[in-house]
Design a protein around this motif. Structure first.
Motif, PDB file in Angstrom:
ATOM      1  N   LEU A   1     -88.548 -30.101  18.975  1.00 23.12           N
ATOM      2  CA  LEU A   1     -88.823 -31.501  19.308  1.00 23.12           C
ATOM      3  C   LEU A   1     -87.546 -32.204  19.765  1.00 23.12           C
ATOM      4  O   LEU A   1     -87.587 -33.082  20.630  1.00 23.12           O
ATOM      5  CB  LEU A   1     -89.428 -32.216  18.095  1.00 23.12           C
ATOM      6  CG  LEU A   1     -90.842 -31.763  17.727  1.00 23.12           C
ATOM      7  CD1 LEU A   1     -91.278 -32.373  16.405  1.00 23.12           C
ATOM      8  CD2 LEU A   1     -91.832 -32.147  18.828  1.00 23.12           C
ATOM      9  N   ARG A   2     -86.409 -31.792  19.194  1.00 25.78           N
ATOM     10  CA  ARG A   2     -85.115 -32.333  19.652  1.00 25.78           C
ATOM     11  C   ARG A   2     -84.865 -31.916  21.097  1.00 25.78           C
ATOM     12  O   ARG A   2     -84.355 -32.697  21.903  1.00 25.78           O
ATOM     13  CB  ARG A   2     -83.991 -31.850  18.753  1.00 25.78           C
ATOM     14  CG  ARG A   2     -82.628 -32.474  19.107  1.00 25.78           C
ATOM     15  CD  ARG A   2     -81.520 -31.955  18.220  1.00 25.78           C
ATOM     16  NE  ARG A   2     -81.701 -32.388  16.838  1.00 25.78           N
ATOM     17  CZ  ARG A   2     -81.959 -31.570  15.826  1.00 25.78           C
ATOM     18  NH1 ARG A   2     -82.074 -30.262  16.031  1.00 25.78           N
ATOM     19  NH2 ARG A   2     -82.096 -32.035  14.603  1.00 25.78           N
ATOM     20  N   MET A   3     -85.240 -30.688  21.426  1.00 15.25           N
ATOM     21  CA  MET A   3     -85.111 -30.214  22.799  1.00 15.25           C
ATOM     22  C   MET A   3     -85.931 -31.085  23.743  1.00 15.25           C
ATOM     23  O   MET A   3     -85.450 -31.490  24.813  1.00 15.25           O
ATOM     24  CB  MET A   3     -85.577 -28.761  22.897  1.00 15.25           C
ATOM     25  CG  MET A   3     -85.499 -28.188  24.306  1.00 15.25           C
ATOM     26  SD  MET A   3     -86.272 -26.534  24.447  1.00 15.25           S
ATOM     27  CE  MET A   3     -85.157 -25.558  23.445  1.00 15.25           C
ATOM     28  N   LYS A   4     -87.160 -31.379  23.336  1.00 15.98           N
ATOM     29  CA  LYS A   4     -88.005 -32.223  24.179  1.00 15.98           C
ATOM     30  C   LYS A   4     -87.407 -33.612  24.336  1.00 15.98           C
ATOM     31  O   LYS A   4     -87.429 -34.200  25.435  1.00 15.98           O
ATOM     32  CB  LYS A   4     -89.419 -32.326  23.586  1.00 15.98           C
ATOM     33  CG  LYS A   4     -90.367 -33.138  24.472  1.00 15.98           C
ATOM     34  CD  LYS A   4     -91.742 -33.306  23.858  1.00 15.98           C
ATOM     35  CE  LYS A   4     -92.600 -34.195  24.731  1.00 15.98           C
ATOM     36  NZ  LYS A   4     -93.924 -34.477  24.131  1.00 15.98           N
ATOM     37  N   LEU A   5     -86.831 -34.148  23.272  1.00 14.78           N
ATOM     38  CA  LEU A   5     -86.207 -35.474  23.332  1.00 14.78           C
ATOM     39  C   LEU A   5     -85.047 -35.484  24.324  1.00 14.78           C
ATOM     40  O   LEU A   5     -84.903 -36.413  25.131  1.00 14.78           O
ATOM     41  CB  LEU A   5     -85.718 -35.880  21.941  1.00 14.78           C
ATOM     42  CG  LEU A   5     -85.001 -37.233  21.832  1.00 14.78           C
ATOM     43  CD1 LEU A   5     -85.944 -38.369  22.226  1.00 14.78           C
ATOM     44  CD2 LEU A   5     -84.476 -37.440  20.413  1.00 14.78           C
ATOM     45  N   VAL A   6     -84.217 -34.442  24.267  1.00 17.69           N
ATOM     46  CA  VAL A   6     -83.091 -34.331  25.197  1.00 17.69           C
ATOM     47  C   VAL A   6     -83.601 -34.286  26.641  1.00 17.69           C
ATOM     48  O   VAL A   6     -83.073 -34.984  27.520  1.00 17.69           O
ATOM     49  CB  VAL A   6     -82.245 -33.078  24.893  1.00 17.69           C
ATOM     50  CG1 VAL A   6     -81.213 -32.828  25.997  1.00 17.69           C
ATOM     51  CG2 VAL A   6     -81.546 -33.211  23.552  1.00 17.69           C
ATOM     52  N   LEU A   7     -84.627 -33.499  26.878  1.00 20.95           N
ATOM     53  CA  LEU A   7     -85.154 -33.338  28.233  1.00 20.95           C
ATOM     54  C   LEU A   7     -85.801 -34.623  28.749  1.00 20.95           C
ATOM     55  O   LEU A   7     -85.659 -34.962  29.931  1.00 20.95           O
ATOM     56  CB  LEU A   7     -86.164 -32.188  28.265  1.00 20.95           C
ATOM     57  CG  LEU A   7     -85.571 -30.797  27.997  1.00 20.95           C
ATOM     58  CD1 LEU A   7     -86.684 -29.761  27.878  1.00 20.95           C
ATOM     59  CD2 LEU A   7     -84.585 -30.394  29.087  1.00 20.95           C
ATOM     60  N   THR A   8     -86.507 -35.342  27.894  1.00 21.66           N
ATOM     61  CA  THR A   8     -87.126 -36.589  28.339  1.00 21.66           C
ATOM     62  C   THR A   8     -86.067 -37.671  28.582  1.00 21.66           C
ATOM     63  O   THR A   8     -86.234 -38.522  29.464  1.00 21.66           O
ATOM     64  CB  THR A   8     -88.165 -37.102  27.309  1.00 21.66           C
ATOM     65  OG1 THR A   8     -87.582 -37.145  26.001  1.00 21.66           O
ATOM     66  CG2 THR A   8     -89.377 -36.204  27.281  1.00 21.66           C
TER      67      THR A   8
END
Length: 217
Positions: A44-51
Motif C-alpha cells: 500500500l505504501r508502494m501505491k501511495l508513492v506511485l499515486t
C-alpha cells in the motif's frame, strides 16, 4: 500401449509433454508472515508513492529537474531490482507449498507414473488438480498480478530514465513525454490495484489506517 512397472505404476508409450507447474523463482522472501497486515502495508505504501508521482506528473513544469527528483523519490521508496521488487509481493502472497515444489522438480517422473504415491494411495496430483482448491487459484492470481505490476513498473522506469536523459540533452517533446509517462504509470497503478483486490477488504482498511497513522506521526 502401456507398460506396468514392478511398483504398479503405469507408463505410456505415447507421452505428451510432461506436466509441470513451472513455479516462480524464489526471491529470498520471508514467508513466516504471509497474508498479514504487516506484509500488506509495504504494498500500500508502494501505491501511495506511485499515486503521489502521478499527481506530480500532472502538475509538472520544469521537466528536467522534476523528472530527476521523481526518479530519485521512486528509487528511494521502491526497489528497482526485479528480485527485490517481487520479494515485497511474495512476503504477502500465498506461498508455494512443499508439495508443489516437489511436483515441480519431479514433474517428468510424476507424469510417467500418473502421480503414483504408493499402492492404495491417491495420486499425488489429486489435490493440485481440483478446481475447488481456492488456495492455489489465489496463489496463481497473485503471482500473475505480481508479474504484471513488475513488467509495467520496469517499463515505466526505463521510459522515465530515457526521457530524463533526452531532455537534459536538449531534445524531447515535453508535453508528449509527460503523457507517455502518465500512460505507463497508470498501467502500473492499475496492475497493483488488481493485485490488492485479492486481499481481504478488511485487511486493506486496517493496513491503510496503520500506514496513515505512521505517516502522520
Amino acid at each position: 500401449m502401456t507398460t506396468t512397472t514392478t511398483t504398479g505404476a503405469v507408463l505410456t508409450s505415447n507421452p505428451q509433454s510432461a506436466w509441470c507447474r513451472n513455479l516462480p523463482e524464489g526471491t529470498g522472501a520471508d514467508l513466516s508472515s504471509t497474508g498479514t497486515i504487516t506484509k500488506l502495508i509495504p504494498l500500500l505504501r508502494m501505491k501511495l508513492v506511485l499515486t503521489n508521482v502521478q499527481s506530480e506528473l500532472l502538475q509538472i513544469s520544469s521537466l528536467s529537474s522534476q523528472l530527476e527528483d521523481i526518479s530519485r523519490t521512486i528509487t528511494k521508496e521502491i526497489p528497482n531490482n526485479e528480485k527485490q521488487f517481487k520479494k515485497l509481493f511474495d512476503e504477502y502472497s500465498v506461498p508455494v507449498s512443499y508439495k508443489q515444489k516437489y511436483m515441480d522438480s519431479n514433474a517428468f517422473l510424476i507424469y510417467y507414473t500418473n502421480g503414483f504415491d504408493g499402492i492404495g494411495r491417491d495420486s499425488i496430483e489429486k489435490d493440485l488438480k481440483e478446481d475447488s482448491d481456492s488456495t492455489i487459484s489465489k496463489q496463481t492470481l497473485q503471482y500473475g498480478a505480481r508479474n504484471d505490476v513488475w513488467n509495467a513498473f520496469d517499463e515505466f522506469m526505463v521510459e522515465l530514465q530515457f526521457i530524463t536523459a533526452e531532455i537534459k540533452a536538449g531534445g524531447g517533446d515535453g508535453d508528449g513525454s509527460v503523457r507517455d509517462l502518465l500512460d505507463l504509470l497508470n498501467k502500473v497503478i492499475r496492475n497493483l490495484e488488481t493485485y490488492l483486490l485479492l486481499a481481504p477488504s478488511e485487511d486493506i482498511k486496517e493496513a491503510l489506517m496503520q500506514l496513515n497513522n505512521g505517516i502522520n506521526r
